[in-house]
Scaffold this active site. Structure first.
Site, short mmCIF file in Angstrom:
data_model
loop_
_atom_site.label_atom_id
_atom_site.label_comp_id
_atom_site.label_asym_id
_atom_site.label_seq_id
_atom_site.Cartn_x
_atom_site.Cartn_y
_atom_site.Cartn_z
N GLN A 9 114.64 48.54 45.65
CA GLN A 9 113.42 47.80 45.36
C GLN A 9 112.19 48.62 45.74
OE1 GLN A 9 112.62 44.62 43.94
NE2 GLN A 9 110.62 45.61 44.07
N CYS A 62 108.48 41.36 44.97
CA CYS A 62 109.71 41.82 44.31
C CYS A 62 110.34 40.75 43.43
CB CYS A 62 110.71 42.31 45.35
SG CYS A 62 111.40 41.04 46.41
N ASP A 94 106.94 38.71 50.06
CA ASP A 94 108.28 38.49 49.53
C ASP A 94 108.65 37.04 49.86
OD1 ASP A 94 110.81 38.98 48.45
OD2 ASP A 94 111.61 39.73 50.34
N ARG A 130 112.11 48.66 38.23
CA ARG A 130 113.44 48.57 38.83
C ARG A 130 114.46 49.30 37.95
NH1 ARG A 130 115.01 44.65 42.32
NH2 ARG A 130 116.93 45.88 42.23
N HIS A 173 116.74 47.03 51.41
CA HIS A 173 116.76 46.92 49.95
C HIS A 173 116.07 48.16 49.38
CE1 HIS A 173 117.17 45.33 46.08
NE2 HIS A 173 116.42 44.25 46.14
N ARG A 176 125.75 44.58 46.21
CA ARG A 176 124.70 43.66 46.67
C ARG A 176 125.40 42.65 47.59
NH1 ARG A 176 119.54 42.11 44.74
NH2 ARG A 176 119.04 39.90 45.03
#
Length: 354
Positions: free
Chosen positions: A171, A303, A263, A330, A168, A141
């Site tokens: 996600q 998310c 988001d 997730r 991402h 990450r």
């Protein structure tokens, strides 16, 4: 021999207070599975076909059913270890990866910026080679997609993008599984994105058309998605017969949308832009007024973590909001990613409709 091993594992499970049973998890339906992902990297969904992404979602549904619903114990990753490099903090990415990998019998190793400095105390090339000798895969990450590209080039094990400035992907897998569970199919759905042209949107743009989903995007001027990604998304839409619309009007993007998606407006590393961004995104909050122009069966995705200026409480906590099932998924989707990249396991559950 295998039968005796299952008996021993079942007895050990019962001693530890677990009620699940060890099955012959190697069987599955290999004749139905023509997708082979073992050994690959997951840096962006751009590198995967629609069938390959569907396979990961199928595997997610399979693991969720067998482990959560049936209570089976599937040590598919027993004896394997995962390096987790986190330059950016996280709740869902860390918890889903650590608990999911461990649930499958593997050993996750969490490494923060205090433990490992990518490209600072040791070059990315050397880091990749060391991790390749000690772990079976790496989830990273990071701030820069280019760091992931270097890791993938130099490593001899799968590298998984846990988030970068551009994408991402893990996600989006959770988002799609959540929508599939709710609607029963993804084909023909219209996704309405209202917010920043960021990594989440980029990952949707690299995959939605492959499922036959339409995408309507509203971003403030100056916050549009990356032009090169937009160009490729337009190509995907043309190839798959779907619609891609980019605009600056939130209500127009929401019109007829099945899934309203937003988001954070201020990602980690953009804190200095907070005042400027809050001003630019005025009018982009998702509210019931936004939902009024959406499809009658509209749902909402975010998310997380969420801030009230992005979506009000009425929408966020409404029965139409799928944010918490989305968060749980997730875990099942990252488990599926790990299993597909590290094992030969094939799903036993009937393939869902996509």
């Amino acid at each position: 021999m295998l039968f005796n091993l299952r008996i021993l594992l079942n007895k050990a499970a019962l001693r530890n207070g677990h009620s699940f049973a060890v099955r012959n998890y190697r069987c599955g339906q290999p004749l139905q599975n023509k997708v082979q992902l073992k050994g690959r990297d997951l840096l962006t969904l751009k590198n995967f076909t629609g069938e390959e992404i569907k396979y990961m979602l199928w595997l997610s549904a399979d693991l969720k059913f067998r482990i959560k619903q049936k209570g089976e114990y599937l040590p598919l990753l027993q004896g394997k270890s995962l390096g987790m490099i986190f330059e950016k903090r996280s709740t869902r990415t860390r918890l889903s990866t650590e608990t999911g990998f461990a649930l499958l019998g593997g050993h996750p190793c969490f490494l923060t910026t205090q433990d490992i400095h990518l490209g600072v105390n040791e070059s990315l090339m050397d880091t990749a080679r060391v991790l390749s000798s000690m772990t079976d895969a790496v989830l990273a990450r990071v701030y820069k997609q280019s760091d992931l590209d270097i890791l993938a080039k130099e490593a001899s094990i799968p590298i998984i993008n846990g988030l970068s400035d551009l994408y991402h992907p893990i996600q989006i897998l959770a988002d799609y599984l959540t929508l599939q569970e709710h609607y029963g199919s993804l084909k023909g759905l219209t996704l309405s994105w209202i917010g920043d042209g960021n990594n989440i949107l980029h990952s949707i743009m690299m995959s939605a058309a492959k499922f036959g989903m339409h995408l309507q995007v509203a971003t403030p001027k100056g916050y549009e998605p990356d032009p090169s990604i937009t160009k490729l998304a337009e190509q995907y839409a043309k190839e798959n017969g779907t619609k891609l619309s980019l605009m600056n009007d939130p209500l127009e993007a929401a019109r007829g949308g099945n899934a309203l998606i937003t988001d954070t407006w201020i990602s980690m590393g953009q804190e200095e832009e907070k005042k400027k961004r809050l001003q630019a995104f005025q009018g982009y909050q998702v509210t019931m007024k936004t939902a009024e122009v959406a499809a009658s069966d509209w749902t909402f995705l975010h998310c997380l973590p969420r801030k009230p200026e992005e979506v009000d409480d009425e929408v966020f906590y409404s029965p139409r909001s799928l944010v918490f099932p989305e968060a749980e998924n997730r875990k099942w989707t990252i488990m599926a990613v790990m299993v597909s990249l590290l094992t030969d396991y094939s799903p036993q559950l009937q393939k869902p409709k996509f």
